[in-house]
Design a protein around this motif. Structure first.
Motif, PDB file in Angstrom:
ATOM      1  N   SER A   5       0.827  -1.207   0.000  1.00  0.00           N
ATOM      2  CA  SER A   5       0.000   0.000   0.000  1.00  0.00           C
ATOM      3  C   SER A   5       0.862   1.258   0.000  1.00  0.00           C
ATOM      4  N   VAL A  81      -6.059   0.544  -0.413  1.00  0.00           N
ATOM      5  CA  VAL A  81      -6.362  -0.878  -0.265  1.00  0.00           C
ATOM      6  C   VAL A  81      -7.224  -1.300  -1.450  1.00  0.00           C
ATOM      7  N   ALA A  87     -10.536  -5.067   4.245  1.00  0.00           N
ATOM      8  CA  ALA A  87      -9.468  -4.490   5.062  1.00  0.00           C
ATOM      9  C   ALA A  87      -9.975  -4.140   6.454  1.00  0.00           C
TER      10      ALA A  87
END
Length: 262
Positions: A5, A81, A87
């Motif tokens: 990320s 994400v 997530a």
């Protein structure tokens, strides 16, 4: 997770967007819009413009209800994400919490969460921009972008395990700060994202801090106090020969600056 990320957006929450515009315009060179972004609906949200025509992030105006609910002026980052809802489940299962449930906005799906030590951040699955390409709000070299992301936390070991596990980052190298502990560097691939450090005395809670690139650290330093800000740490030379410092803007949000001495 196939790709680590990245920080893809930064946001200043402040009760006085016009005051913030004057301050960061003088210190950094940004232009913060005088009018709210129509795409934000009922929220007073304004874009932060760079001199090159790109965006550096956004400003969310804190209204009376938000302030009454405990909101305070601060900077917050957005991590990319692929699936916000998945997530959230993984973050909650690992001891994090949800501060703002997942919601769809014109530019993607977002949620505000905290890590297990309480540091807040957004997660976002953005709508791909026209023409493609990655967000450029973070850069390790450029002025008017965030250049360094620093996490002060009550449990550095646990925080590093959390971010490396959920976001694919690496942790290599550290700097000894003596009694203050270790300053441990974090990476996205071969790019240095920032560092994780223990909470310093006087810091009330775990939080992310962001260092904004400036063209001249001494010019920016003088502009901080000349425009109503406070200096927290004096410019200090960092590896590579540039200088970093910390301050608080006139509305109370803490920030860092990094750049050369000319």
């Amino acid at each position: 997770m196939t790709e680590a990320s990245n920080f893809i957006w930064y946001e200043l929450m402040t009760p006085d967007p016009a005051g913030a515009a004057r301050f960061y315009g003088a210190v950094v060179g940004w232009t913060i819009a005088t009018d709210r972004d129509p795409a934000a609906g009922d929220m007073d949200y304004r874009m932060i413009g760079r001199s090159d025509g790109g965006n550096a992030g956004g400003v969310l105006a804190l209204n009376a209800d938000m302030l009454a609910g405990g909101a305070r002026p601060f900077w917050i980052g957005y991590l990319h994400v692929a699936d916000v809802d998945a997530a959230i489940k993984a973050i909650e299962a690992d001891g994090g919490s949800v501060q703002m449930p997942a919601m769809d906005i014109p530019v993607g799906r977002i949620a505000m969460v905290t890590d297990p030590q309480g540091a807040p951040f957004y997660i976002m699955d953005p709508v791909p921009p026209e023409g493609g390409g990655e967000s450029d709000v973070f850069s390790v070299t450029e002025a008017q972008r965030i250049r360094w992301n620093e996490l002060s936390t009550s449990d550095p070991d646990a925080a590093i395990a959390f971010y490396t596990g959920h976001f694919g980052w690496g942790q290599e190298g550290e700097m000894d700060m003596g009694e203050m502990g270790a300053y441990r560097f974090i990476q996205r691939g071969d790019i240095g994202l920032g560092a994780v450090m223990p909470l310093m005395p006087g810091m009330p809670a775990s939080m992310w801090s962001f260092y904004i690139g400036v063209d001249d650290i001494d010019r920016a330093y003088a502009a901080v106090t000349a425009n109503g800000g406070k200096i927290i740490t004096e410019p200090m030379e960092i590896p590579g020969g540039e200088f970093a410092m910390n301050g608080i803007d006139p509305q109370g949000a803490s920030f860092g600056l990094v750049g050369p001495r000319k």
